[in-house]
Motif scaffolding. Sequence first.
Motif, PDB file in Angstrom:
ATOM      1  N   LYS A  10       0.826  -1.209   0.000  1.00  0.00           N
ATOM      2  CA  LYS A  10       0.000   0.000   0.000  1.00  0.00           C
ATOM      3  C   LYS A  10       0.860   1.259   0.000  1.00  0.00           C
ATOM      4  O   LYS A  10       0.589   2.208  -0.738  1.00  0.00           O
ATOM      5  CB  LYS A  10      -0.917  -0.008   1.221  1.00  0.00           C
ATOM      6  N   ASP A  11       1.927   1.271   0.799  1.00  0.00           N
ATOM      7  CA  ASP A  11       2.836   2.421   0.834  1.00  0.00           C
ATOM      8  C   ASP A  11       3.528   2.622  -0.508  1.00  0.00           C
ATOM      9  O   ASP A  11       3.704   3.752  -0.964  1.00  0.00           O
ATOM     10  CB  ASP A  11       3.882   2.250   1.930  1.00  0.00           C
ATOM     11  N   ILE A  46       2.439   1.749  -3.491  1.00  0.00           N
ATOM     12  CA  ILE A  46       1.456   2.256  -4.452  1.00  0.00           C
ATOM     13  C   ILE A  46       1.210   3.740  -4.220  1.00  0.00           C
ATOM     14  O   ILE A  46       1.170   4.531  -5.160  1.00  0.00           O
ATOM     15  CB  ILE A  46       0.138   1.449  -4.364  1.00  0.00           C
ATOM     16  N   GLN A  47       1.068   4.118  -2.976  1.00  0.00           N
ATOM     17  CA  GLN A  47       0.833   5.533  -2.646  1.00  0.00           C
ATOM     18  C   GLN A  47       2.027   6.394  -3.065  1.00  0.00           C
ATOM     19  O   GLN A  47       1.852   7.487  -3.619  1.00  0.00           O
ATOM     20  CB  GLN A  47       0.572   5.674  -1.153  1.00  0.00           C
ATOM     21  N   ARG A  48       3.250   5.903  -2.844  1.00  0.00           N
ATOM     22  CA  ARG A  48       4.446   6.647  -3.232  1.00  0.00           C
ATOM     23  C   ARG A  48       4.520   6.793  -4.751  1.00  0.00           C
ATOM     24  O   ARG A  48       4.817   7.863  -5.274  1.00  0.00           O
ATOM     25  CB  ARG A  48       5.699   5.951  -2.698  1.00  0.00           C
ATOM     26  N   ALA A  49       4.208   5.719  -5.485  1.00  0.00           N
ATOM     27  CA  ALA A  49       4.229   5.773  -6.952  1.00  0.00           C
ATOM     28  C   ALA A  49       3.178   6.735  -7.483  1.00  0.00           C
ATOM     29  O   ALA A  49       3.446   7.520  -8.403  1.00  0.00           O
ATOM     30  CB  ALA A  49       4.010   4.380  -7.532  1.00  0.00           C
ATOM     31  N   ARG A  50       1.989   6.712  -6.909  1.00  0.00           N
ATOM     32  CA  ARG A  50       0.929   7.628  -7.353  1.00  0.00           C
ATOM     33  C   ARG A  50       1.285   9.082  -7.060  1.00  0.00           C
ATOM     34  O   ARG A  50       0.940   9.971  -7.838  1.00  0.00           O
ATOM     35  CB  ARG A  50      -0.389   7.274  -6.679  1.00  0.00           C
ATOM     36  N   SER A  51       1.988   9.322  -5.967  1.00  0.00           N
ATOM     37  CA  SER A  51       2.350  10.700  -5.635  1.00  0.00           C
ATOM     38  C   SER A  51       3.398  11.257  -6.591  1.00  0.00           C
ATOM     39  O   SER A  51       3.547  12.464  -6.703  1.00  0.00           O
ATOM     40  CB  SER A  51       2.865  10.790  -4.199  1.00  0.00           C
ATOM     41  N   GLN A  52       4.127  10.391  -7.275  1.00  0.00           N
ATOM     42  CA  GLN A  52       5.148  10.831  -8.208  1.00  0.00           C
ATOM     43  C   GLN A  52       4.616  11.033  -9.621  1.00  0.00           C
ATOM     44  O   GLN A  52       5.339  11.534 -10.483  1.00  0.00           O
ATOM     45  CB  GLN A  52       6.305   9.827  -8.234  1.00  0.00           C
ATOM     46  N   LEU A  53       3.360  10.654  -9.858  1.00  0.00           N
ATOM     47  CA  LEU A  53       2.769  10.862 -11.178  1.00  0.00           C
ATOM     48  C   LEU A  53       2.542  12.356 -11.414  1.00  0.00           C
ATOM     49  O   LEU A  53       2.173  13.079 -10.487  1.00  0.00           O
ATOM     50  CB  LEU A  53       1.434  10.123 -11.301  1.00  0.00           C
ATOM     51  N   CYS A  89       0.786  15.793 -12.378  1.00  0.00           N
ATOM     52  CA  CYS A  89      -0.600  16.247 -12.305  1.00  0.00           C
ATOM     53  C   CYS A  89      -0.638  17.710 -12.708  1.00  0.00           C
ATOM     54  O   CYS A  89       0.389  18.373 -12.792  1.00  0.00           O
ATOM     55  CB  CYS A  89      -1.179  16.019 -10.912  1.00  0.00           C
TER      56      CYS A  89
END
Length: 88
Positions: free
Chosen positions: A20-21, A23-30, A32
């Motif tokens: 979960k961490d 995934i959250q870290r990867a999404r925060s680097q996308l 926007c």
Amino acid sequence: MATGWAGDGAVQDQIDATVKDAIQRARSQLPCGPGLSHCAECDAPIPDARRKALPGVRLCVTCQSELDREHSAQSGYNRRGSKDSQLR
């Protein structure tokens, strides 16, 4: 079977939290927000297809590839999962 004070699902809970961490870290680097029409590094034009596929894109393919190569070389992530690879 758990040992000591750990509950029966403690190991799986830890694995789930780690995933979960990540995934959250990867999404925060996308990226926007609004994307750029020209690369922030080399000022090359970014094609419309790339801007539509990746909203918020800021780098051309060449610069993004170079950045990805630099990050992967520094990651230090143990992909093999063996103890020997952790000791190297």
